[in-house]
Design an enzyme around this catalytic site. Structure first.
Site, PDB file in Angstrom:
ATOM      1  N   LYS A  49      16.902  -6.778  10.940  1.00  0.00           N
ATOM      2  CA  LYS A  49      17.129  -6.486   9.175  1.00  0.00           C
ATOM      3  C   LYS A  49      18.666  -7.915   9.151  1.00  0.00           C
ATOM      4  O   LYS A  49      18.889  -7.782   8.463  1.00  0.00           O
ATOM      5  CB  LYS A  49      17.342  -5.220   8.687  1.00  0.00           C
TER       6      LYS A  49
ATOM      7  N   ASP B  94      -2.858  -7.921   9.106  1.00  0.00           N
ATOM      8  CA  ASP B  94      -1.558  -7.704  10.566  1.00  0.00           C
ATOM      9  C   ASP B  94      -0.667  -8.449  11.284  1.00  0.00           C
ATOM     10  O   ASP B  94      -0.586  -9.619  11.067  1.00  0.00           O
ATOM     11  CB  ASP B  94      -2.594  -6.680  11.375  1.00  0.00           C
ATOM     12  N   LEU B  95       0.483  -8.171   9.840  1.00  0.00           N
ATOM     13  CA  LEU B  95       1.464  -9.595  10.117  1.00  0.00           C
ATOM     14  C   LEU B  95       1.730  -8.515  11.625  1.00  0.00           C
ATOM     15  O   LEU B  95       2.614  -9.876  11.574  1.00  0.00           O
ATOM     16  CB  LEU B  95       2.265  -8.915   9.035  1.00  0.00           C
TER      17      LEU B  95
ATOM     18  N   TYR C  24      15.125  -2.583  15.272  1.00  0.00           N
ATOM     19  CA  TYR C  24      14.973  -2.619  13.487  1.00  0.00           C
ATOM     20  C   TYR C  24      16.349  -3.508  13.368  1.00  0.00           C
ATOM     21  O   TYR C  24      16.226  -4.663  12.398  1.00  0.00           O
ATOM     22  CB  TYR C  24      14.827  -0.594  13.549  1.00  0.00           C
TER      23      TYR C  24
ATOM     24  N   GLY D 204       5.585   3.229   0.024  1.00  0.00           N
ATOM     25  CA  GLY D 204       6.283   3.935  -0.169  1.00  0.00           C
ATOM     26  C   GLY D 204       6.898   2.988  -1.192  1.00  0.00           C
ATOM     27  O   GLY D 204       6.284   2.150  -3.183  1.00  0.00           O
TER      28      GLY D 204
ATOM     29  N   SER E  46      18.109  -4.002   4.579  1.00  0.00           N
ATOM     30  CA  SER E  46      18.461  -2.104   5.408  1.00  0.00           C
ATOM     31  C   SER E  46      19.787  -2.400   5.104  1.00  0.00           C
ATOM     32  O   SER E  46      20.603  -2.931   5.320  1.00  0.00           O
ATOM     33  CB  SER E  46      17.986  -1.944   6.504  1.00  0.00           C
TER      34      SER E  46
ATOM     35  N   GLY F  97       7.159  -3.329   6.276  1.00  0.00           N
ATOM     36  CA  GLY F  97       8.399  -3.152   7.966  1.00  0.00           C
ATOM     37  C   GLY F  97       7.486  -1.570   8.460  1.00  0.00           C
ATOM     38  O   GLY F  97       6.897  -0.879   7.598  1.00  0.00           O
TER      39      GLY F  97
ATOM     40  N   ASP G 159      -1.672  -5.564   2.774  1.00  0.00           N
ATOM     41  CA  ASP G 159      -1.101  -5.342   3.369  1.00  0.00           C
ATOM     42  C   ASP G 159      -1.907  -4.892   4.976  1.00  0.00           C
ATOM     43  O   ASP G 159      -3.434  -5.548   4.948  1.00  0.00           O
ATOM     44  CB  ASP G 159      -0.693  -3.355   3.441  1.00  0.00           C
TER      45      ASP G 159
ATOM     46  N   ALA H 177       0.896  -0.735  -0.149  1.00  0.00           N
ATOM     47  CA  ALA H 177      -0.106   0.407   0.011  1.00  0.00           C
ATOM     48  C   ALA H 177       0.430   1.276  -0.037  1.00  0.00           C
ATOM     49  O   ALA H 177       0.411   2.409  -0.085  1.00  0.00           O
ATOM     50  CB  ALA H 177      -0.777   0.089   0.990  1.00  0.00           C
TER      51      ALA H 177
END
Ligand code: NAD
Length: 285
Positions: free
Chosen positions: A161, A41-42, A157, A12, A116, A71, A32, A10
């Protein structure tokens, strides 16, 4: 034309990937939390199960590829570190566990996972947190991050990653993935101008930190350019790409770590190197 599942469709970079795939005539199943072909909802186990099942139903059991872009970025908040661990790590590996047979059924399927450049440019991420995530033990990972107080989401975060990139490299080369004809790789962007980055820039202290971070070519990346990399990594051109983490970050990783990689295997790691050599020979006899 193929059928592709895209999480984080949805907004970016996920949305930019969807636009490119649709323009090329492919069928896309977007996942999404509010606005997707599959709404899930992941950050919850039930949501991940719903996403896994509904995508397989819609794809009819065959997927030509998958892009795991959903993410959350580091932001303040009491529950934020848990949400990051669940979405950024479990939201990738649990879905790919479920989708692997459908990817194998397509014969030349490709998977791109969003990593990332924080994996290599963010210092002091505890290895124990990464190991706990690889064991899929989120409470243990969060316990190791408690010492960071209000900075815990940033370290969550980084850990999420690193863990997801190590998972990609570990799995990509196995019979289940490479042996089943599936190419599994990761893309590691630097700061890209998406709503996730805009949210970080809205906090003055975060904005100062992001703007002060070394980016040799300067500025921020463009989501459309990153989407072009993803689509390339889904194409036949990526048939020989396996377990790679492709950095598209304006040079930050190279700035900090030019001598760290590529680098010869040091003498102290030779035992492991030889063991891996033997393991490979035994598997391919
Ligand atoms: P974005 O915020 O624009 O898009 C992320 C999408 O994930 C959103 O559509 C959001 O709704 C979805 N999502 C978040 N939580 C979810 C949940 N619980 N369930 C389902 N969907 C959920 O972000 P983006 O910048 O396009 O990021 C895409 C990926 O790239 C992320 O994995 C991010 O960590 C990674 N990344 C981004 C940057 C950057 O600077 N933008 C840099 C490196 C890596």
């Amino acid at each position: 034309m193929g059928t592709y599942a895209v999480t984080g469709s949805a907004s970016g970079m996920g949305a930019a990937v969807v636009a490119r795939l649709v323009a090329e005539g492919h069928t896309v199943i977007g996942v999404d939390r509010e606005d997707g072909d599959v709404v899930a909802d992941l950050s919850t186990a039930a949501g991940r199960r719903t996403a896994a099942r509904e995508v397989l139903d819609r794809a009819g059991g065959v997927l030509d590829g998958a892009v795991l872009a959903a993410g959350l970025g580091p932001a303040p908040g009491r529950d934020r570190a848990r949400l990051i661990a669940e979405v950024n790590y479990l939201g990738v590996v649990e879905l790919l566990d479920a989708w692997r047979p459908a990817l194998a059924a397509a014969e030349r399927a490709k998977v791109v996972v969003f990593s990332s450049n924080s994996t290599t440019t963010m210092p002091m991420v505890p290895r124990r947190a990464v190991r706990a995530l690889l064991d899929r033990d989120v409470p243990k990972a969060l316990a190791t991050l408690r010492i960071f107080g209000s900075m815990a989401p940033s370290f969550a975060y980084g850990a999420s990653k690193i863990a997801v990139s190590q998972w990609v490299r570990r799995e990509a080369v196995t019979r289940d993935w490479a042996g089943a004809g599936i190419r599994l790789n990761a893309l590691a962007p630097g700061a890209i101008r998406t709503p996730l980055l805009e949210q970080q820039l809205a906090t003055p202290a975060e904005a100062r930190r992001i703007k002060a971070f070394p980016v040799p070519i300067g500025g921020f990346g463009d989501p459309g350019q990153l989407a072009a990399w993803v689509v390339f990594m889904l194409s036949d051109a990526a048939d020989f790409l396996c377990g790679s983490v492709v950095f598209v970050d304006g040079g930050s990783d190279a700035w900090f770590r030019a001598e760290d990689w590529p680098r010869a295997v040091p003498a102290r790691r030779m035992r492991r190197y030889v063991a891996r050599m033997k393991e490979f020979r035994a598997l391919n006899r």
